[in-house]
Enzyme design. Structure first.
Site: not given
Length: 400
Positions: A208, A286, A306
């Site tokens: 991200n 790959k 978390l």
């Protein structure tokens, strides 16, 4: 923590010397006495008059000035301060420090001191990455010289990379950590930061846009208040903070393992943007286009770090803080997340593309806790970190 402290600031020669003027101002705002040593090269970038005007003190320049030696000899100058800060610390100054050079006032003071020394390196990226500079840095670190920065960015010479001097507030925070028995002294903190990279094959990965800037700022703010910080970071683009225990990881599973290894802790702050999924059938080589259509990628959920730490029966930190990066119904989604994860606080932030927050220099957060929600104004990520660190001090102090 800097009130009534005395800092000897050595200003080396480099374009970043202009930041030393703002650094003096930041120290003085905190009630710190600043005495300056200006190198000959440094005086090519800032004048003794400007430095003296900001410090309110005489500026020292020449090792062989008889008047200066009579008023405050270089030995007394090197030992009268609580901390010596070298900003900018040029490649030449670092070389002299590492090898015991003493051919001018600055290097002589540094060799004669019995006080802690904090350097803020600044130089061209090629000079910073040169083997000689890195050897000198390793020597200085082994000599327990503290360092803050350098940062990565555009250079005055037109190049890009590591070598920019840390910003004045970063240097102030490092000085506070070096000098202070801050309110978090003796407390252990874990901070996660940056993205995770979940491999598709040895070449590609899921990631991200998190830069790691907010996590880095939080770690630095906690350190400045005296905390012993373990900084668990994915492959972020933002430079890691100095003075903390850095644990680099790649994947969510590695991040969880690093956090568990760092326990017990008093506070854990999960600022990392951990990927929700990893590729269950990641290739060992790959993946090639074979003309037979798209490859099949199977996703599996990553561990919820978390939630796992929040729900520990043993070694749960006294304060567990999460982040909720949302694009829709920010407060509602973050409030639900806090309850679902069983953490103590959640910092909700809107990362919709139009906000520019993801990967940017500012943040706008709402602190959600058991008693409600506190909306903070949009501010820099350093300011968010400072405000959060002081909220942590208030909470831990109230529960002792």
């Amino acid at each position: 923590m800097l009130a009534n402290k005395h800092i000897l600031l050595i200003i080396g020669g480099g374009i970043a010397a202009y930041k030393s003027l703002d650094l003096i101002r930041k120290f003085r705002e905190r009630g710190t006495k600043v005495t300056a040593v200006l190198t000959k090269a440094g005086s090519e970038f800032v004048t003794p008059l400007s430095v003296s005007a900001l410090t309110g003190e005489k500026v020292f320049e020449d090792l062989f000035n008889l008047t200066d030696e009579a008023e405050m000899g270089h030995i007394e100058l090197s030992r009268a301060a609580d901390l010596i800060v070298v900003a900018p610390a040029t490649a030449d100054l670092m070389s002299k420090m590492a090898n015991g050079g003493a051919n001018d006032l600055a290097s002589t003071v540094l060799l004669a001191t019995d006080k802690r020394v904090l350097i803020a390196p600044s130089m061209n990226v090629r000079m910073w990455t040169h083997a000689a500079t890195q050897r000198n840095l390793a020597t200085l670190q082994s000599d327990e010289i503290l360092a803050v920065g350098p940062k990565e960015g555009d250079m005055a010479c037109g190049e890009y990379g590591p070598g920019r001097m840390a910003e004045p507030l970063e240097i102030v925070a490092a000085a506070e950590a070096a000098l202070g028995d801050g309110p978090l002294k003796g407390r252990c903190a874990i901070v996660t930061s940056g993205p995770t990279h979940e491999p598709i094959d040895p070449v590609r990965y899921i990631a991200n846009r998190s830069s790691g800037a907010q996590g880095t700022a939080i770690a630095r703010a906690l350190m400045s208040l005296g905390a012993d910080v373990t900084f668990v970071t994915g492959p972020a683009s933002h430079p890691v903070p100095s003075g903390v225990n850095v644990v680099p990881v790649q994947t969510a599973s590695e991040m969880l393992a690093a956090v568990e290894d760092a326990l017990p802790a008093d506070v854990a702050i999960f600022a990392a943007a951990v990927a929700d999924w990893h590729v269950a059938n990641a290739g060992d080589s790959k993946i090639k286009k074979d003309g037979k259509g798209l490859p099949s990628i199977e996703l599996a959920e990553n561990p919820d770090i978390l939630a796992i730490v929040s729900q520990l029966k043993k070694n749960r930190p006294e304060l567990v803080i999460g982040f909720a990066a949302e694009t829709d119904d920010v407060i509602e989604n973050a409030t639900s997340k806090r309850k679902r994860k069983a953490c103590d606080w959640i910092l909700a932030n809107d990362v919709s593309p139009e906000t520019g927050i993801m990967g940017g220099s500012e943040n706008a957060v709402t602190l959600i806790h058991n008693s409600g929600a506190d909306v903070w104004p949009r501010m820099t990520k350093d300011q968010v970190a400072t405000r959060l660190a002081h909220a942590i001090v208030d909470h831990l102090g109230a529960t002792e």
